[in-house]
Design a protein around this motif. Structure first.
Motif, PDB file in Angstrom:
ATOM      1  N   TYR A 264      13.829  21.137  32.239  1.00 38.06           N
ATOM      2  CA  TYR A 264      13.327  21.810  33.449  1.00 38.06           C
ATOM      3  C   TYR A 264      14.261  21.727  34.651  1.00 38.06           C
ATOM      4  O   TYR A 264      13.830  21.958  35.770  1.00 38.06           O
ATOM      5  CB  TYR A 264      11.952  21.299  33.884  1.00 38.06           C
ATOM      6  CG  TYR A 264      10.905  21.219  32.822  1.00 38.06           C
ATOM      7  CD1 TYR A 264      10.619  22.305  32.005  1.00 38.06           C
ATOM      8  CD2 TYR A 264      10.190  20.050  32.622  1.00 38.06           C
ATOM      9  CE1 TYR A 264       9.647  22.230  31.024  1.00 38.06           C
ATOM     10  CE2 TYR A 264       9.218  19.957  31.649  1.00 38.06           C
ATOM     11  CZ  TYR A 264       8.940  21.049  30.847  1.00 38.06           C
ATOM     12  OH  TYR A 264       7.991  20.961  29.885  1.00 38.06           O
TER      13      TYR A 264
ATOM     14  N   ASN B 172      12.908  22.967  41.641  1.00 36.54           N
ATOM     15  CA  ASN B 172      11.549  22.479  41.483  1.00 36.54           C
ATOM     16  C   ASN B 172      11.237  21.557  42.653  1.00 36.54           C
ATOM     17  O   ASN B 172      11.644  20.400  42.653  1.00 36.54           O
ATOM     18  CB  ASN B 172      11.401  21.737  40.158  1.00 36.54           C
ATOM     19  CG  ASN B 172       9.965  21.360  39.882  1.00 36.54           C
ATOM     20  OD1 ASN B 172       9.227  20.982  40.776  1.00 36.54           O
ATOM     21  ND2 ASN B 172       9.575  21.475  38.630  1.00 36.54           N
ATOM     22  N   ARG B 173      10.551  22.071  43.629  1.00 34.13           N
ATOM     23  CA  ARG B 173      10.265  21.291  44.835  1.00 34.13           C
ATOM     24  C   ARG B 173       9.277  20.159  44.557  1.00 34.13           C
ATOM     25  O   ARG B 173       9.189  19.222  45.322  1.00 34.13           O
ATOM     26  CB  ARG B 173       9.736  22.194  45.957  1.00 34.13           C
ATOM     27  CG  ARG B 173      10.759  23.230  46.369  1.00 34.13           C
ATOM     28  CD  ARG B 173      12.043  22.576  46.872  1.00 34.13           C
ATOM     29  NE  ARG B 173      13.127  23.532  46.889  1.00 34.13           N
ATOM     30  CZ  ARG B 173      14.333  23.316  46.403  1.00 34.13           C
ATOM     31  NH1 ARG B 173      14.642  22.183  45.865  1.00 34.13           N
ATOM     32  NH2 ARG B 173      15.263  24.234  46.451  1.00 34.13           N
ATOM     33  N   GLU B 174       8.523  20.222  43.457  1.00 29.94           N
ATOM     34  CA  GLU B 174       7.625  19.124  43.115  1.00 29.94           C
ATOM     35  C   GLU B 174       8.389  17.952  42.515  1.00 29.94           C
ATOM     36  O   GLU B 174       7.907  16.831  42.518  1.00 29.94           O
ATOM     37  CB  GLU B 174       6.557  19.606  42.139  1.00 29.94           C
ATOM     38  CG  GLU B 174       5.609  20.618  42.753  1.00 29.94           C
ATOM     39  CD  GLU B 174       4.621  21.156  41.740  1.00 29.94           C
ATOM     40  OE1 GLU B 174       4.351  20.473  40.735  1.00 29.94           O
ATOM     41  OE2 GLU B 174       4.111  22.263  41.966  1.00 29.94           O
ATOM     42  N   GLN B 175       9.567  18.205  41.983  1.00 26.86           N
ATOM     43  CA  GLN B 175      10.409  17.172  41.371  1.00 26.86           C
ATOM     44  C   GLN B 175      11.823  17.280  41.941  1.00 26.86           C
ATOM     45  O   GLN B 175      12.728  17.777  41.289  1.00 26.86           O
ATOM     46  CB  GLN B 175      10.445  17.345  39.847  1.00 26.86           C
ATOM     47  CG  GLN B 175       9.125  17.145  39.164  1.00 26.86           C
ATOM     48  CD  GLN B 175       8.689  15.680  39.207  1.00 26.86           C
ATOM     49  OE1 GLN B 175       9.500  14.775  39.368  1.00 26.86           O
ATOM     50  NE2 GLN B 175       7.407  15.456  39.088  1.00 26.86           N
ATOM     51  N   PRO B 176      12.056  16.816  43.177  1.00 27.30           N
ATOM     52  CA  PRO B 176      13.375  16.987  43.782  1.00 27.30           C
ATOM     53  C   PRO B 176      14.494  16.294  43.016  1.00 27.30           C
ATOM     54  O   PRO B 176      15.649  16.687  43.119  1.00 27.30           O
ATOM     55  CB  PRO B 176      13.215  16.407  45.191  1.00 27.30           C
ATOM     56  CG  PRO B 176      11.982  15.577  45.145  1.00 27.30           C
ATOM     57  CD  PRO B 176      11.115  16.137  44.073  1.00 27.30           C
TER      58      PRO B 176
ATOM     59  N   TRP C 229      15.083  16.598  40.011  1.00 33.84           N
ATOM     60  CA  TRP C 229      15.611  17.583  39.071  1.00 33.84           C
ATOM     61  C   TRP C 229      16.689  18.443  39.719  1.00 33.84           C
ATOM     62  O   TRP C 229      17.618  18.866  39.053  1.00 33.84           O
ATOM     63  CB  TRP C 229      14.483  18.438  38.512  1.00 33.84           C
ATOM     64  CG  TRP C 229      13.596  17.675  37.572  1.00 33.84           C
ATOM     65  CD1 TRP C 229      13.841  16.442  37.043  1.00 33.84           C
ATOM     66  CD2 TRP C 229      12.348  18.087  37.078  1.00 33.84           C
ATOM     67  NE1 TRP C 229      12.807  16.066  36.246  1.00 33.84           N
ATOM     68  CE2 TRP C 229      11.867  17.048  36.243  1.00 33.84           C
ATOM     69  CE3 TRP C 229      11.563  19.217  37.255  1.00 33.84           C
ATOM     70  CZ2 TRP C 229      10.655  17.127  35.574  1.00 33.84           C
ATOM     71  CZ3 TRP C 229      10.359  19.293  36.586  1.00 33.84           C
ATOM     72  CH2 TRP C 229       9.910  18.268  35.752  1.00 33.84           C
ATOM     73  N   ASP C 230      16.567  18.699  41.020  1.00 33.35           N
ATOM     74  CA  ASP C 230      17.620  19.459  41.690  1.00 33.35           C
ATOM     75  C   ASP C 230      18.934  18.686  41.652  1.00 33.35           C
ATOM     76  O   ASP C 230      19.983  19.261  41.373  1.00 33.35           O
ATOM     77  CB  ASP C 230      17.231  19.769  43.138  1.00 33.35           C
ATOM     78  CG  ASP C 230      16.127  20.819  43.225  1.00 33.35           C
ATOM     79  OD1 ASP C 230      15.945  21.583  42.263  1.00 33.35           O
ATOM     80  OD2 ASP C 230      15.446  20.859  44.268  1.00 33.35           O
TER      81      ASP C 230
END
Length: 192
Positions: free
Chosen positions: A53, A58-62, A64-65
């Motif tokens: 992902y 993905n602003r819910e899982q920073p 991951w950025d």
């Protein structure tokens, strides 16, 4: 400073870094220093574990950025690499002893992966040059254990030369929308 003293005989580096706070430093900041230390060793393989992902914001899982940005830096560095995006650690069933590699960051749900499978793919990707430039998602499924890693990797596609994203990823963030510091890091690597 410690990375600059890497031994000349280093053939590969495996990164499975992480943390829950200071996401930029845990998932990204070590990479520019590592790649600078490896500059005189262009054939050193870099195996990087991130997460599924990560190819889209993905602003819910920073975190991951920052993992996506780390992937992009590894792809831009010119070193042979393997990027492994594992499923959910230890969510596999007792019968899930086969490694399943996929591409495109399209998996949904909570498919599990055995941690030993992650380690195998990170290391096997570094062993044979024909397995380089791969971005794969990894899961554990039912079936016979993999013994032919050449065939396992041959069923995947290499990332395009010079590309910043995995070969089958979609919905990628344009580079000019990434943080300025990351754009500068990538630009610097491409000039080397």
């Amino acid at each position: 400073e410690l990375l600059a003293r890497l031994r000349p005989g280093v053939d590969g580096v495996v990164l499975t870094h992480g943390g829950d706070d200071d996401l930029e430093n845990h998932y990204y900041a070590v990479l520019p220093a590592l790649l600078e230390a490896l500059e005189s060793r262009p054939q050193t393989h870099v195996s990087l574990m991130t997460s599924m992902y990560v190819s889209t914001p993905n602003r819910e899982q920073p975190a991951w950025d920052w993992k996506r940005l780390a992937e992009r830096l590894v792809r831009a560095c010119g070193h042979p690499y393997t990027i492994v995006r594992p499923g959910w650690f230890d969510y596999q069933g007792a019968e899930d002893v086969r490694i399943d590699l996929r591409q495109g960051d399209l998996v949904t749900g909570q498919p599990g992966v055995d941690r030993r499978h992650i380690a195998q793919v990170l290391l096997e990707g570094a062993i044979d040059p024909s397995r380089a430039r791969r971005t794969v998602e990894i899961f554990s499924t039912a079936g016979a254990p993999v013994t032919d890693f050449e065939a396992l990797f041959a069923a995947t596609r290499a990332d395009e030369p010079g590309a910043l994203d995995g070969v089958l990823d979609t919905g990628n963030v344009p580079l000019d929308e990434e943080p300025d510091s990351v754009q500068e890091d990538i630009s610097g690597l491409r000039r080397r």
